[in-house]
Write a protein that holds these residues in place. Structure first.
Motif, PDB file in Angstrom:
ATOM      1  N   MET A 227       1.576  -3.950   9.047  1.00  0.00           N
ATOM      2  CA  MET A 227       2.173  -3.380  10.262  1.00  0.00           C
ATOM      3  C   MET A 227       1.550  -3.975  11.516  1.00  0.00           C
ATOM      4  O   MET A 227       2.237  -4.210  12.498  1.00  0.00           O
ATOM      5  CB  MET A 227       2.021  -1.859  10.270  1.00  0.00           C
ATOM      6  N   LEU A 228       0.236  -4.226  11.502  1.00  0.00           N
ATOM      7  CA  LEU A 228      -0.400  -4.772  12.694  1.00  0.00           C
ATOM      8  C   LEU A 228       0.028  -6.204  12.942  1.00  0.00           C
ATOM      9  O   LEU A 228       0.006  -6.676  14.069  1.00  0.00           O
ATOM     10  CB  LEU A 228      -1.921  -4.686  12.561  1.00  0.00           C
ATOM     11  N   GLU A 229       0.396  -6.932  11.883  1.00  0.00           N
ATOM     12  CA  GLU A 229       0.821  -8.319  12.061  1.00  0.00           C
ATOM     13  C   GLU A 229       2.274  -8.412  12.500  1.00  0.00           C
ATOM     14  O   GLU A 229       2.648  -9.334  13.201  1.00  0.00           O
ATOM     15  CB  GLU A 229       0.621  -9.093  10.753  1.00  0.00           C
ATOM     16  N   THR A 230       3.118  -7.474  12.067  1.00  0.00           N
ATOM     17  CA  THR A 230       4.537  -7.593  12.369  1.00  0.00           C
ATOM     18  C   THR A 230       4.941  -6.804  13.607  1.00  0.00           C
ATOM     19  O   THR A 230       5.916  -7.149  14.259  1.00  0.00           O
ATOM     20  CB  THR A 230       5.390  -7.105  11.189  1.00  0.00           C
ATOM     21  N   GLU A 231       4.262  -5.756  13.905  1.00  0.00           N
ATOM     22  CA  GLU A 231       4.615  -4.942  15.065  1.00  0.00           C
ATOM     23  C   GLU A 231       3.902  -5.472  16.300  1.00  0.00           C
ATOM     24  O   GLU A 231       2.835  -6.062  16.220  1.00  0.00           O
ATOM     25  CB  GLU A 231       4.214  -3.483  14.824  1.00  0.00           C
TER      26      GLU A 231
ATOM     27  N   LEU B 158      -3.061  -2.084   2.459  1.00  0.00           N
ATOM     28  CA  LEU B 158      -2.233  -3.225   2.836  1.00  0.00           C
ATOM     29  C   LEU B 158      -1.286  -2.885   3.985  1.00  0.00           C
ATOM     30  O   LEU B 158      -1.042  -3.736   4.851  1.00  0.00           O
ATOM     31  CB  LEU B 158      -1.426  -3.691   1.616  1.00  0.00           C
ATOM     32  N   LEU B 159      -0.762  -1.670   4.004  1.00  0.00           N
ATOM     33  CA  LEU B 159       0.236  -1.305   5.014  1.00  0.00           C
ATOM     34  C   LEU B 159      -0.256  -1.498   6.447  1.00  0.00           C
ATOM     35  O   LEU B 159       0.469  -2.068   7.268  1.00  0.00           O
ATOM     36  CB  LEU B 159       0.708   0.129   4.793  1.00  0.00           C
TER      37      LEU B 159
ATOM     38  N   ALA C 271      -2.644   0.412  -7.554  1.00  0.00           N
ATOM     39  CA  ALA C 271      -1.539   0.316  -6.593  1.00  0.00           C
ATOM     40  C   ALA C 271      -1.652   1.393  -5.518  1.00  0.00           C
ATOM     41  O   ALA C 271      -1.442   1.119  -4.336  1.00  0.00           O
ATOM     42  CB  ALA C 271      -0.201   0.444  -7.326  1.00  0.00           C
ATOM     43  N   VAL C 272      -2.005   2.604  -5.942  1.00  0.00           N
ATOM     44  CA  VAL C 272      -2.139   3.697  -4.974  1.00  0.00           C
ATOM     45  C   VAL C 272      -3.275   3.411  -3.995  1.00  0.00           C
ATOM     46  O   VAL C 272      -3.212   3.757  -2.829  1.00  0.00           O
ATOM     47  CB  VAL C 272      -2.364   5.038  -5.718  1.00  0.00           C
ATOM     48  N   THR C 273      -4.316   2.746  -4.452  1.00  0.00           N
ATOM     49  CA  THR C 273      -5.430   2.408  -3.566  1.00  0.00           C
ATOM     50  C   THR C 273      -5.087   1.209  -2.689  1.00  0.00           C
ATOM     51  O   THR C 273      -5.454   1.168  -1.512  1.00  0.00           O
ATOM     52  CB  THR C 273      -6.680   2.097  -4.408  1.00  0.00           C
ATOM     53  N   TYR C 274      -4.380   0.246  -3.252  1.00  0.00           N
ATOM     54  CA  TYR C 274      -4.127  -0.997  -2.533  1.00  0.00           C
ATOM     55  C   TYR C 274      -3.056  -0.838  -1.445  1.00  0.00           C
ATOM     56  O   TYR C 274      -3.196  -1.402  -0.360  1.00  0.00           O
ATOM     57  CB  TYR C 274      -3.691  -2.072  -3.542  1.00  0.00           C
ATOM     58  N   ILE C 275      -2.020  -0.074  -1.722  1.00  0.00           N
ATOM     59  CA  ILE C 275      -0.910   0.039  -0.767  1.00  0.00           C
ATOM     60  C   ILE C 275      -1.351   0.629   0.571  1.00  0.00           C
ATOM     61  O   ILE C 275      -1.012   0.063   1.627  1.00  0.00           O
ATOM     62  CB  ILE C 275       0.253   0.828  -1.401  1.00  0.00           C
ATOM     63  N   PRO C 276      -2.120   1.732   0.616  1.00  0.00           N
ATOM     64  CA  PRO C 276      -2.533   2.225   1.933  1.00  0.00           C
ATOM     65  C   PRO C 276      -3.431   1.254   2.693  1.00  0.00           C
ATOM     66  O   PRO C 276      -3.495   1.283   3.914  1.00  0.00           O
ATOM     67  CB  PRO C 276      -3.292   3.517   1.614  1.00  0.00           C
TER      68      PRO C 276
END
Length: 100
Positions: A24-28, A19-20, A12-17
Motif C-alpha cells: 500500500m505504501l508503494e502504490t498509494e 506485506l499489505l 500466510a496469516v503472518t505474512y499477509i499483514p
C-alpha cells in the motif's frame, strides 16, 4: 499432512499483514507526514512490547529503570543495537553484583 497445511496457513496469516502495508505504501500516494508517521510505528510498537518486560526483569524496580536508562542513553548517543543491549545487560549485571 494436516500439520503441514496448518503451518502454511499460519505463515500466510503472518505474512499477509506484513506485506499489505509495504504494497500500500508503494502504490498509494500518501502525504509526507503520514509516511513519516507510519515509518515510526514499528519502533513505537517495539517499545510498547519491550517496556513491560524491562520492568519485570527484577523484583527491585530501580534495577530495570537504571539499566533501561543506560540503554536509552546509549541509543540516544547513536550506539549500535548490540552495544545498547550489551550495555543494558552489563549495567544490570554490575548492579546485581554490588547491590544484591
Amino acid at each position: 499432512m494436516t500439520m503441514f497445511w496448518m503451518i502454511v496457513a499460519m505463515g500466510a496469516v503472518t505474512y499477509i499483514p506484513r506485506l499489505l502495508p509495504l504494497v500500500m505504501l508503494e502504490t498509494e500516494h500518501w502525504p509526507a507526514w503520514a509516511k513519516r508517521m507510519l515509518q515510526r510505528v514499528p519502533y513505537a510498537v517495539l517499545g510498547a512490547l519491550i517496556f513491560p518486560g524491562i520492568l519485570a526483569v527484577h523484583d527491585n524496580v530501580w534495577f530495570p529503570i537504571i539499566s533501561g536508562g543506560a540503554a536509552v542513553i546509549l541509543a540516544y548517543l547513536g550506539a549500535p543495537l548490540i552495544v545498547v543491549v550489551g550495555g543494558a545487560i552489563g549495567v544490570l549485571g554490575i548492579m546485581q553484583m554490588f547491590f544484591l
